[in-house]
Design a protein around this motif. Structure first.
Motif, PDB file in Angstrom:
ATOM      1  N   PRO A 260       0.795  -1.239   0.000  1.00  0.00           N
ATOM      2  CA  PRO A 260       0.000   0.000   0.000  1.00  0.00           C
ATOM      3  C   PRO A 260       0.822   1.282   0.000  1.00  0.00           C
ATOM      4  O   PRO A 260       0.257   2.360  -0.128  1.00  0.00           O
ATOM      5  N   GLY A 261       2.135   1.207   0.125  1.00  0.00           N
ATOM      6  CA  GLY A 261       2.951   2.428   0.143  1.00  0.00           C
ATOM      7  C   GLY A 261       3.776   2.624  -1.103  1.00  0.00           C
ATOM      8  O   GLY A 261       4.811   3.285  -1.059  1.00  0.00           O
ATOM      9  N   THR A 262       3.333   2.086  -2.238  1.00  0.00           N
ATOM     10  CA  THR A 262       4.095   2.188  -3.485  1.00  0.00           C
ATOM     11  C   THR A 262       4.258   3.657  -3.893  1.00  0.00           C
ATOM     12  O   THR A 262       3.285   4.427  -3.874  1.00  0.00           O
ATOM     13  N   PRO A 263       5.500   4.093  -4.260  1.00  0.00           N
ATOM     14  CA  PRO A 263       5.686   5.490  -4.703  1.00  0.00           C
ATOM     15  C   PRO A 263       4.817   5.823  -5.919  1.00  0.00           C
ATOM     16  O   PRO A 263       4.520   4.957  -6.757  1.00  0.00           O
ATOM     17  N   ALA A 264       4.441   7.080  -6.023  1.00  0.00           N
ATOM     18  CA  ALA A 264       3.579   7.531  -7.120  1.00  0.00           C
ATOM     19  C   ALA A 264       4.256   7.303  -8.470  1.00  0.00           C
ATOM     20  O   ALA A 264       5.455   7.546  -8.636  1.00  0.00           O
ATOM     21  N   GLY A 265       3.491   6.811  -9.437  1.00  0.00           N
ATOM     22  CA  GLY A 265       3.976   6.624 -10.798  1.00  0.00           C
ATOM     23  C   GLY A 265       4.653   5.296 -11.069  1.00  0.00           C
ATOM     24  O   GLY A 265       4.981   4.991 -12.220  1.00  0.00           O
ATOM     25  N   VAL A 266       4.883   4.488 -10.027  1.00  0.00           N
ATOM     26  CA  VAL A 266       5.549   3.199 -10.230  1.00  0.00           C
ATOM     27  C   VAL A 266       4.542   2.184 -10.760  1.00  0.00           C
ATOM     28  O   VAL A 266       3.410   2.088 -10.266  1.00  0.00           O
ATOM     29  N   LYS A 267       4.942   1.416 -11.778  1.00  0.00           N
ATOM     30  CA  LYS A 267       4.060   0.407 -12.335  1.00  0.00           C
ATOM     31  C   LYS A 267       3.937  -0.766 -11.365  1.00  0.00           C
ATOM     32  O   LYS A 267       4.937  -1.218 -10.798  1.00  0.00           O
ATOM     33  N   VAL A 268       2.691  -1.230 -11.208  1.00  0.00           N
ATOM     34  CA  VAL A 268       2.431  -2.312 -10.257  1.00  0.00           C
ATOM     35  C   VAL A 268       1.668  -3.444 -10.930  1.00  0.00           C
ATOM     36  O   VAL A 268       1.080  -3.273 -12.000  1.00  0.00           O
ATOM     37  N   GLY A 269       1.663  -4.596 -10.267  1.00  0.00           N
ATOM     38  CA  GLY A 269       0.899  -5.738 -10.736  1.00  0.00           C
ATOM     39  C   GLY A 269      -0.485  -5.742 -10.106  1.00  0.00           C
ATOM     40  O   GLY A 269      -0.869  -4.812  -9.383  1.00  0.00           O
ATOM     41  N   PRO A 270      -1.259  -6.804 -10.308  1.00  0.00           N
ATOM     42  CA  PRO A 270      -2.628  -6.885  -9.767  1.00  0.00           C
ATOM     43  C   PRO A 270      -2.672  -6.849  -8.237  1.00  0.00           C
ATOM     44  O   PRO A 270      -3.697  -6.495  -7.658  1.00  0.00           O
ATOM     45  N   ASP A 271      -1.557  -7.211  -7.596  1.00  0.00           N
ATOM     46  CA  ASP A 271      -1.536  -7.192  -6.131  1.00  0.00           C
ATOM     47  C   ASP A 271      -1.087  -5.856  -5.571  1.00  0.00           C
ATOM     48  O   ASP A 271      -0.956  -5.693  -4.363  1.00  0.00           O
ATOM     49  N   GLY A 272      -0.825  -4.881  -6.451  1.00  0.00           N
ATOM     50  CA  GLY A 272      -0.428  -3.553  -6.000  1.00  0.00           C
ATOM     51  C   GLY A 272       1.044  -3.416  -5.703  1.00  0.00           C
ATOM     52  O   GLY A 272       1.486  -2.370  -5.224  1.00  0.00           O
ATOM     53  N   CYS A 273       1.840  -4.459  -5.964  1.00  0.00           N
ATOM     54  CA  CYS A 273       3.283  -4.410  -5.709  1.00  0.00           C
ATOM     55  C   CYS A 273       4.035  -4.037  -6.983  1.00  0.00           C
ATOM     56  O   CYS A 273       3.621  -4.409  -8.087  1.00  0.00           O
ATOM     57  N   PRO A 274       5.170  -3.312  -6.865  1.00  0.00           N
ATOM     58  CA  PRO A 274       5.941  -2.893  -8.039  1.00  0.00           C
ATOM     59  C   PRO A 274       6.358  -4.086  -8.891  1.00  0.00           C
ATOM     60  O   PRO A 274       6.685  -5.162  -8.367  1.00  0.00           O
ATOM     61  N   LEU A 275       6.362  -3.901 -10.196  1.00  0.00           N
ATOM     62  CA  LEU A 275       6.758  -4.959 -11.124  1.00  0.00           C
ATOM     63  C   LEU A 275       8.242  -5.279 -10.963  1.00  0.00           C
ATOM     64  O   LEU A 275       9.074  -4.398 -10.740  1.00  0.00           O
ATOM     65  N   ASP A 276       8.566  -6.591 -11.097  1.00  0.00           N
ATOM     66  CA  ASP A 276       9.948  -7.064 -11.047  1.00  0.00           C
ATOM     67  C   ASP A 276      10.104  -8.045 -12.214  1.00  0.00           C
ATOM     68  O   ASP A 276       9.964  -9.264 -12.068  1.00  0.00           O
ATOM     69  N   SER A 277      10.408  -7.489 -13.390  1.00  0.00           N
ATOM     70  CA  SER A 277      10.366  -8.273 -14.632  1.00  0.00           C
ATOM     71  C   SER A 277      11.315  -9.463 -14.629  1.00  0.00           C
ATOM     72  O   SER A 277      10.988 -10.525 -15.147  1.00  0.00           O
ATOM     73  N   ASP A 278      12.505  -9.287 -14.053  1.00  0.00           N
ATOM     74  CA  ASP A 278      13.466 -10.396 -14.089  1.00  0.00           C
ATOM     75  C   ASP A 278      13.411 -11.266 -12.835  1.00  0.00           C
ATOM     76  O   ASP A 278      14.187 -12.207 -12.697  1.00  0.00           O
ATOM     77  N   GLY A 279      12.504 -10.945 -11.923  1.00  0.00           N
ATOM     78  CA  GLY A 279      12.296 -11.792 -10.749  1.00  0.00           C
ATOM     79  C   GLY A 279      13.489 -11.910  -9.824  1.00  0.00           C
ATOM     80  O   GLY A 279      13.661 -12.926  -9.140  1.00  0.00           O
ATOM     81  N   ASP A 280      14.323 -10.879  -9.753  1.00  0.00           N
ATOM     82  CA  ASP A 280      15.511 -10.955  -8.902  1.00  0.00           C
ATOM     83  C   ASP A 280      15.285 -10.353  -7.517  1.00  0.00           C
ATOM     84  O   ASP A 280      16.212 -10.265  -6.706  1.00  0.00           O
ATOM     85  N   GLY A 281      14.047  -9.929  -7.249  1.00  0.00           N
ATOM     86  CA  GLY A 281      13.735  -9.365  -5.944  1.00  0.00           C
ATOM     87  C   GLY A 281      13.914  -7.868  -5.855  1.00  0.00           C
ATOM     88  O   GLY A 281      13.605  -7.263  -4.829  1.00  0.00           O
ATOM     89  N   VAL A 282      14.414  -7.254  -6.903  1.00  0.00           N
ATOM     90  CA  VAL A 282      14.582  -5.800  -6.950  1.00  0.00           C
ATOM     91  C   VAL A 282      13.575  -5.250  -7.945  1.00  0.00           C
ATOM     92  O   VAL A 282      13.619  -5.597  -9.132  1.00  0.00           O
ATOM     93  N   PRO A 283      12.620  -4.411  -7.516  1.00  0.00           N
ATOM     94  CA  PRO A 283      11.592  -3.923  -8.438  1.00  0.00           C
ATOM     95  C   PRO A 283      12.202  -3.131  -9.591  1.00  0.00           C
ATOM     96  O   PRO A 283      13.275  -2.530  -9.462  1.00  0.00           O
ATOM     97  N   ASP A 284      11.475  -3.163 -10.699  1.00  0.00           N
ATOM     98  CA  ASP A 284      12.001  -2.553 -11.924  1.00  0.00           C
ATOM     99  C   ASP A 284      12.412  -1.100 -11.730  1.00  0.00           C
ATOM    100  O   ASP A 284      13.414  -0.654 -12.313  1.00  0.00           O
TER     101      ASP A 284
END
Length: 500
Positions: A260-284
């Motif tokens: 629920p505290g995602t910074p403004a303008g950051v792309k998120v998934g259906p769960d509201g969490c920032p996208l992490d395209s390569d799945g390394d644990g660091v959001p895009d």
């Protein structure tokens, strides 16, 4: 008899508690000590009692009592030879309600007594009846005045002419009630009998029925409500906020938003969490290497962690990226060197060399240092080896030859600089071999090698007269000759300081 009295007391408590459960009746426990006197016919003596009890409803109470009486029967024998300990149960009938300023009452009871009289010990049951008055002082303390008629029975008459006898007692005392009244278990100011929310946390504001205040009427009390001004009728979650609220504006309602505290303008998934395209644990939005291969360890910026020399320090932090395998290193990836003499701790024979001293390849200064002793070597009071003998670690020769290897010459040039820093000392240059070959051959080979070291040092500025070459062959091993590693340790050149 005593067991029967205890069973009766418990039954009365249970019945009274059931009666007072839904009413605001003062049923606190009290303790009441009193002193007074007792008399029978012309015999008089002091007495005292201790009662423990409680009211079962506004007009009826129950108590356990223990008392002691001693009468003056000097007309029969010596003074105070009649004593009477008693244990019993009493029922009290109050004639005025509990808030009266004076509360007269009637009392009746059953007891079991023990009598010592003229060296005889008698016992038996008894009954009593009387009256008293309570004078309440505050919510805890009251004065108590009471008088009773006691009729005692004995099992065997003995010297007593009758198996029943009477005794009057009069006493003055106090009564102390424990706890608060009216009861308020959650401390919200609303008595238990009126409290519809008896488990309200301490300090929470409540209504007159004892339930927490809920000003916006959304069903979530104010002390839990994160949105205390929700419009009437809006459906809310457990935190009191409308179910369609999107606090961080990422397009995912708070009720479904796992971040629920995602910074403004950051792309998120259906769960509201920032996208992490390569799945390394660091959001895009923080990942500087967004195409990292699956399973690759990454740093805080999402970039792969490389550790070329395997020392546990990533290359981007490693100031010594080519450290030999197994070498202990510090946080910067460089070999640990506690005394800063340039020789890593794991091979440093003098790990506490004073600052500024030039050292030999084993990490020891020829003068003023403390060498770790080898097994069996004598030591001084500090635990340092007494013999100033130092191994020229890394000085090697061609096989079965006195010709120095190129890397040995590099080491000996540094040795020459060290010796020139101590011009006052003289040293024996000692050559040693392993046990392969004859004693005579090994002795000659060790002498030639020590002479080769002397000559190389003298050509690099060390006065030749300060260096005395000595060969010991295989006579002084420092390791086993049964393994290749041990034999290599035994094939060595040592310096022994003889002067200075």
């Amino acid at each position: 008899m005593l067991k029967k009295l205890c069973f009766a007391f418990a039954a009365l408590l249970w019945a009274g508690a059931a009666t007072a459960q839904e009413t605001e009746i003062d049923t606190r426990w009290y303790i009441a000590p009193s002193i007074g006197f007792s008399f029978a016919d012309s015999d008089v003596g002091p007495g005292g009692s201790l009662s423990i009890g409680r009211s079962l409803n506004e007009y009826f109470g129950i108590e356990l009592e223990g008392s002691y009486t001693k009468l003056d029967v000097s007309d029969i024998q010596s003074k105070y030879d009649y004593s009477r300990p008693t244990f019993g149960i009493n029922a009290l009938l109050y004639l005025l309600p509990q808030d009266a300023s004076v509360r007269p009452y009637l009392i009746g009871g059953a007891n079991y007594h023990f009598v010592e009289f003229l060296d005889e010990k008698l016992n038996g049951p008894g009954v009593s009846a009387g009256a008293g008055v309570l004078f309440p002082l505050n919510s805890h303390w009251s004065f108590k005045l009471q008088g009773r008629y006691n009729l005692d029975f004995i099992k065997e008459k003995g010297i007593v002419p009758d198996d029943t006898y009477y005794l009057w007692d009069v006493g003055l005392g106090v009564a102390y009630k424990f706890g608060a009244f009216p009861a308020d278990d959650d401390g919200d100011g609303v008595p238990n009998s009126l409290d519809k929310c008896p488990d309200t946390p301490r300090g929470v504001a409540v209504y007159s029925d004892g339930c927490p205040v809920d000003l916006d009427g959304d069903g979530v009390p104010d002390y839990l409500d994160k949105c205390p001004n929700t419009p009437k009728g809006s459906p809310v979650g457990a935190d009191g906020c409308p179910l369609d609220t999107d606090s961080d504006g990422d397009g995912v309602p708070d009720i479904n938003d796992r971040c629920p505290g995602t910074p403004a303008g950051v792309k998120v998934g259906p769960d509201g969490c920032p996208l992490d395209s390569d799945g390394d644990g660091v959001p895009d939005y923080l990942d500087k290497c967004p195409q990292t291969a699956p399973g690759q360890a990454v740093d805080a910026e999402g970039c792969p962690i490389q550790d070329s020399d395997g020392d546990g320090v990533p290359d981007h932090l490693d100031k010594c990226p080519n450290t030999p395998r197994g070498q202990k290193v510090g946080p910067d990836g460089c070999p640990l060197d506690s005394d800063g003499d340039g020789v890593p701790d794991d091979i440093d024979q003098c790990p506490n060399t004073p600052p500024g001293l030039k050292v030999l390849p084993d990490g020891c200064a020829p003068v003023g240092d403390c060498r770790k002793p080898r097994p069996g070597e004598p030591v001084d009071a500090r635990g340092c080896a007494l013999d100033r003998r130092f191994v020229l670690r890394g000085v090697k020769f061609e096989f079965d030859s006195d010709r120095l290897l190129p890397e040995s010459k590099v080491i000996l040039k540094e040795v020459a600089e060290t010796l020139n820093a101590y011009p006052q000392i003289k040293v024996d240059v000692e050559g040693h071999t392993d046990s392969i070959g004859t004693d005579a051959y090994n002795l000659g080979l060790s002498e030639r090698r020590s002479i080769a070291v002397q000559q190389f040092l003298s050509t690099n500025g060390v006065t030749k007269g300060r260096l005395r070459p000595v060969g010991y062959g295989e006579s002084n091993p420092i390791d086993t000759n049964e393994t290749e590693a041990g034999r290599e340790n035994n094939r060595r050149v040592e310096f022994k300081v003889t002067e200075g």
